[in-house]
Each structure stands twice: as structure tokens, then as C-alpha cells.
Write a protein that holds these residues in place. Structure first.
Motif, short mmCIF file in Angstrom:
data_model
loop_
_atom_site.label_atom_id
_atom_site.label_comp_id
_atom_site.label_asym_id
_atom_site.label_seq_id
_atom_site.Cartn_x
_atom_site.Cartn_y
_atom_site.Cartn_z
N ASN A 91 -28.89 -19.72 36.50
CA ASN A 91 -28.27 -21.02 36.66
C ASN A 91 -26.78 -20.90 36.98
O ASN A 91 -26.23 -21.73 37.70
CB ASN A 91 -28.50 -21.87 35.40
N PHE A 140 -19.16 -17.83 31.06
CA PHE A 140 -19.42 -18.81 32.10
C PHE A 140 -18.68 -20.09 31.72
O PHE A 140 -19.07 -20.80 30.80
CB PHE A 140 -20.92 -19.09 32.21
N VAL A 198 -21.89 -32.15 33.62
CA VAL A 198 -22.38 -30.92 33.01
C VAL A 198 -23.03 -31.29 31.69
O VAL A 198 -22.39 -31.92 30.84
CB VAL A 198 -21.23 -29.91 32.77
N HIS A 199 -24.27 -30.92 31.55
CA HIS A 199 -24.95 -31.21 30.29
C HIS A 199 -24.35 -30.30 29.22
O HIS A 199 -24.41 -29.08 29.33
CB HIS A 199 -26.45 -30.96 30.42
N ASP A 205 -25.32 -30.25 36.25
CA ASP A 205 -25.77 -28.95 35.74
C ASP A 205 -26.46 -29.26 34.42
O ASP A 205 -25.82 -29.56 33.43
CB ASP A 205 -24.56 -28.03 35.53
N GLY A 225 -28.27 -27.29 32.59
CA GLY A 225 -28.29 -26.19 31.62
C GLY A 225 -29.70 -25.75 31.31
O GLY A 225 -30.34 -25.09 32.11
N SER A 226 -30.21 -26.16 30.11
CA SER A 226 -31.52 -25.67 29.71
C SER A 226 -32.65 -26.32 30.50
O SER A 226 -33.68 -25.70 30.71
CB SER A 226 -31.74 -25.87 28.23
N ASP A 248 -35.20 -19.61 32.32
CA ASP A 248 -35.63 -18.84 31.15
C ASP A 248 -35.17 -19.46 29.83
O ASP A 248 -35.19 -18.81 28.80
CB ASP A 248 -35.16 -17.38 31.25
N LYS A 249 -34.72 -20.70 29.88
CA LYS A 249 -34.41 -21.38 28.61
C LYS A 249 -35.64 -22.20 28.24
O LYS A 249 -36.70 -21.65 28.02
CB LYS A 249 -33.14 -22.21 28.76
N THR A 288 -34.01 -17.35 36.08
CA THR A 288 -33.82 -17.93 37.42
C THR A 288 -32.88 -19.12 37.30
O THR A 288 -32.67 -19.65 36.21
CB THR A 288 -35.15 -18.47 38.01
#
Ligand SMILES: *Cc1c(COP(=O)(O)O)cnc(C)c1O
Length: 479
Positions: free
Chosen positions: A160, A191, A232-233, A265, A267-268, A301-302, A309
Motif C-alpha cells: 500500500n 511511512f 487518509v484513514h 488511503d 490503509g487496512s 495483507d491486513k 500487496t
């Protein structure tokens, strides 16, 4: 014999590496160790014994036979160490499901199978079988991503962080990107949104305050240089109290009014509505897409429970521009990842199978009664060690989603608390951590806590073996 002469005599009798290699060749346990490694380890062991003799420590071997066995013992340990893989299986007893340090999500069986098939054989990775010409590697997952999310177009890169960088670079290079001050977050591993922005060439324009940002803040900041409104989350922390943020839906309306694209974004990023399963509310990918947002990104992958990815979903024009960006080539995912991702996404077509087969989702949703049974079973397995110093108890605990997902979510669980009389929890924790396989635990109130939520039952026996070895080890390291 005077000490000096004794030392000289011992040093003269140090065995040669050729002789030692012959001895090592007789040890079946070393059969698979390459000669180069054997030679290196034997040399190092000889050097070690030589140094010990020169220091004439009390523990230094003092006969030729003692020297030889000390060298072989040390060399064997070195060979075993050298043959061991650095990246290896680790048992996660922490109850943190998406544990970033321990590899985040585990793959579903079907993803593993597909990964193996694609890894072992040639594939149509970049070959269009119907047309008989070059194809796009992304086509394997584009359609299903659109189907599951409702997005018009999709794309996938390494992670991400890469997805955010690539998207900003494509849309906002040299232009202003408006972000709320409450969302200038740092995700672990350095990040940070402002840094990623700088790298992408976007010009950060902060609006609002840490705790409150209003629609009028965004609107007031929009000008001829504006290239993007970014949301952004804040997935790894939560702001409570006197707060105000602008929803994605509102932001999309502002963007439309002013002709400026909007990105989130996530995130998860989850495709499953956890609030329907009695867990906390995490905005879903589908909800984000349905606002008409131009582009969103999230991790594979969260909470998605797939391989590492970065997924990018959005308007066709933006995804096309991203595909043409030269950075895309640098961030492209490999075929193993693609194979695992496609198989994971396939599971999302069948909600019942999904929750059973994707380990991340299964672990997050394991009911408390099942955890209580598993804790009892784990406790019984460990009790079979039958060591009177061992004190085992079942206690209430809290598991966490981890990975910067669902930060406020406390999942009630049942843990096995482990104490050993005469041994500190810190010393036990480090002994288990350096065991084979390594067992990672939490410490609470000077006891180890083993949470069955992140364990498979097949690991109970491995934990017992590791713990039994630790108990046999007389060396009590200072806590
Ligand atoms: C986790 C996260 C990232 C980074 O994602 P990776 O897949 O780890 O690269 C970026 N933004 C947000 C909001 C995140 O939660």
C-alpha cells in the motif's frame, strides 16, 4: 611442565582441518552440510579453542583428546546454525492477529495451493491465451476486484505504501494535495504521509487543525494549483473528544463542485463489514467506492487476509494513467503474490467459506466459547510436561487486530497463563523466543500469556516441546 611449555605443547597438538573434516564425515547428522561450510566452521572452532588455550582459562581443554572433542562440538553447533534459515517459522501466541513483525496475514489453503502451482510451472502471467499475444499481468485480478468492490477499474502493486506513492505521483506531481492536519499520520516502518508526499512530488497543503477539520477548510484551500484532495484513514490511532472530520462522501461532493479529484488511503481496507459481526465499525472498500471517490488504495495483507500487496481501485482514467506511469514497473507484483492474491479474492465470492478459510478473518471472528475450549486444550497439552514448577491457569485476556487495523478493537479471549517457580517471566519469554521453533508470547503481571486465537491446534505440541526444553535447561539467565 611449566605453564608456558604446556601451552606451547597443546597449541602444537591442535588438530588440522583436514583431519577434522574426516571426523566430521563420520557424523551422519552432518551429512547434508556442504564442505565449504564444514571447513569454515571447523576453522572457526579451532581458532576458538586456540584462543581459549592462550588465555589458559580454567575451562580450556588441557589434553589433545579434549581439544578435539571441544572443537568438534563447537563446529557442529556452528554448522547447525549456518544451515538454519534466517527467515523461519515462528509461533505467534500473542493474540495480535495481523502482527506486522510476525508476517501479518497467513494465507488461505487455496492461496497456498495456487501459489505452489504457479511457482512450479509456467503460466500465462503476461500472455493472453485467447488472443495468442502479450497480455497484462494485472488482468488476473482486475475483474474480480471490480466485481467485489463495485469500482470501475483496478490495479495492484507491491504494497500500500507503493500504491499511495504511485497514485500521488500519477495524479499530483507538481501540484498541491490538500490533507487534513488530523490525518498526517505515520504508519509503522517510517511511512509518513508528508514524506511520501514529498517523494511523489506532490505539494502538501495542510488544512484544519489536529482535532478538527471542516468542509470549509478544504474549500478555502482549493486554488488553481490544487491537484488532489486526499483523505487518509487514521487506521492505527483514534482521535476522541472534541473532534470533527469531513467524511469521504462530503469530500467527494467538494471535489466534484471544484473539479478536483479525491483520493482515500484506506490503509487496512476491508471488503467485509465487521460491524455486522459484532465487531467495531471499519469503513469498507465498497462503502468508499460507492461515494464516487476517484481513487482509493489499501493493503492486501491486513484485514483482506491475502499476500502483501497494495490495491488501487478507481476511475478508469486514473487507473489507465497509473498503468502508464514508469514507476508502476518498479512497483510491480511478482507472479507468486499474484497467484495468492487471486485465490484469496476468489474466496470473497462465497461469504460462508470466506470466514472459515481466510485465516485473518477466521481468527478475528473466533467466538469466545471456542477460544475457551482451545485454551483448555492448550493448558492440558502443556500440563503433560508434568513439572511441579509449572503453574498453568486459564485467564481472561484481550486479543487485538494489529497491523494498524481496528485500533480501538478489544477482542475478549481466554489465555493460558504460564509461570515457572524460580524463573522470571522475562527469562522464560526470551528462552521461548530463541527456541526452535520460536514461540512469541506476551507478558502480563509477571506471567506469560498464550492466546489461542492466533495459534493452530497443531502448534500446541510444538509449544509443549519448546517449553519442556526450556524447563530442562539449568541455565537460568538473569532477568
Ligand atoms: C498500513 C498502511 C499503509 C502502508 O501499507 P503497506 O501495505 O504496509 O505498505 C499506508 N497507509 C495506511 C493508512 C495504512 O494503514
Amino acid at each position: 611442565m611449566p605453564l608456558e611449555a604446556k601451552t606451547q605443547s597443546l597449541l602444537r597438538q591442535l588438530p588440522g582441518v583436514d583431519h577434522l573434516l574426516l571426523l566430521a564425515a563420520q557424523d551422519p547428522a552432518l551429512a547434508g552440510v556442504p564442505k565449504t561450510i564444514q571447513t569454515r566452521c571447523l576453522r572457526e572452532a579451532v581458532d576458538g579453542v586456540r584462543r581459549a588455550i592462550l588465555k589458559s582459562g580454567a575451562a580450556a581443554p588441557n589434553t589433545a583428546g579434549a581439544m578435539e572433542s571441544a572443537i568438534l562440538r563447537d563446529a557442529k553447533a556452528r554448522m547447525q546454525q549456518a544451515s538454519r534459515l534466517n527467515l523461519r517459522r515462528t509461533i505467534n501466541a500473542t493474540g495480535v492477529v495481523v502482527h506486522t513483525n510476525l508476517g501479518r496475514s497467513l494465507l488461505a489453503d487455496s492461496a497456498l495451493e495456487n501459489l505452489r502451482t504457479i511457482a512450479a510451472h509456467y503460466s500465462n502471467l503476461e500472455f493472453d491465451l485467447a488472443k495468442g499475444r502479450r497480455g497484462s499481468r494485472y488482468s488476473a485480478v482486475e475483474e474480480i476486484l471490480c466485481e467485489l468492490s463495485g469500482a470501475p477499474a483496478a490495479m495492484v502493486v507491491n504494497n500500500n505504501a507503493g500504491a499511495v506513492l504511485l497514485t500521488l505521483d500519477t495524479i499530483a506531481r507538481g501540484r498541491e494535495v490538500i490533507v487534513s492536519r488530523g490525518e498526517l499520520v505515520e504508519i509503522g516502518g517510517a511511512f509518513r504521509i508528508p514524506d511520501v508526499m514529498a517523494k511523489s512530488g506532490g505539494i502538501l497543503k495542510e488544512v484544519g487543525t489536529t482535532n478538527r477539520t471542516h468542509a470549509r477548510d478544504y474549500e478555502g484551500a482549493i486554488g488553481p494549483q490544487t491537484g488532489l484532495l486526499l483523505k487518509v484513514h487514521t487506521s492505527n490511532y483514534s482521535l476522541v473528544g472534541f473532534t470533527k472530520s469531513v467524511s469521504l462522501k462530503e469530500l467527494v461532493t467538494i471535489g466534484k463542485t471544484h473539479g478536483v479529484p479525491v483520493m482515500e488511503d484506506l490503509g487496512s481496507g476491508t471488503l467485509v463489514d465487521f460491524s455486522q459481526m459484532g465487531l467495531l465499525r471499519e469503513p469498507t472498500v465498497q462503502q468508499a467506492v460507492s461515494t464516487g471517490v476517484d481513487v482509493i488504495t489499501f493493503s492486501g495483507d491486513k484485514l483482506l487476509g491475502g499476500p502483501q500487496t497494495g490495491l488501487i481501485l478507481g476511475k478508469r482514467k486514473i487507473i489507465e494513467a497509473i498503468k502508464k506511469n514508469p514507476l508502476t514497473r518498479a512497483l510491480r507484483i511478482d507472479k507468486l503474490t499474484l497467484a495468492a492474491l487471486e485465490a484469496t479474492l476468489q474466496l470473497y465470492r462465497d461469504p460462508q467459506r470466506l470466514l472459515q478459510e481466510v485465516p485473518t478473518l477466521r481468527m478475528l471472528l473466533t467466538p469466545l466459547e471456542a477460544l475457551a475450549q482451545q485454551a483448555a486444550k492448550l493448558k492440558d497439552t502443556l500440563a503433560a510436561i508434568a513439572d511441579t514448577r509449572l503453574l498453568l491457569e486459564i485467564v481472561d485476556g484481550i486479543s487485538r487486530a494489529g497491523g494498524g487495523s481496528l485500533p480501538m478493537l478489544e477482542l475478549p479471549t481466554k489465555c493460558v497463563s504460564v509461570q515457572v517457580a524460580g524463573r522470571s517471566a522475562n527469562s522464560l519469554e526470551s528462552a521461548l523466543r530463541t527456541a526452535e521453533p520460536a514461540v512469541i508470547v506476551r507478558i502480563e503481571n509477571d506471567a506469560l500469556l498464550l492466546d489461542p486465537r492466533t495459534l493452530s491446534q497443531e502448534e500446541y505440541g510444538l509449544i509443549r516441546t519448546a517449553l519442556a526444553r526450556v524447563l530442562m535447561d539449568p541455565a537460568e539467565s538473569p532477568a
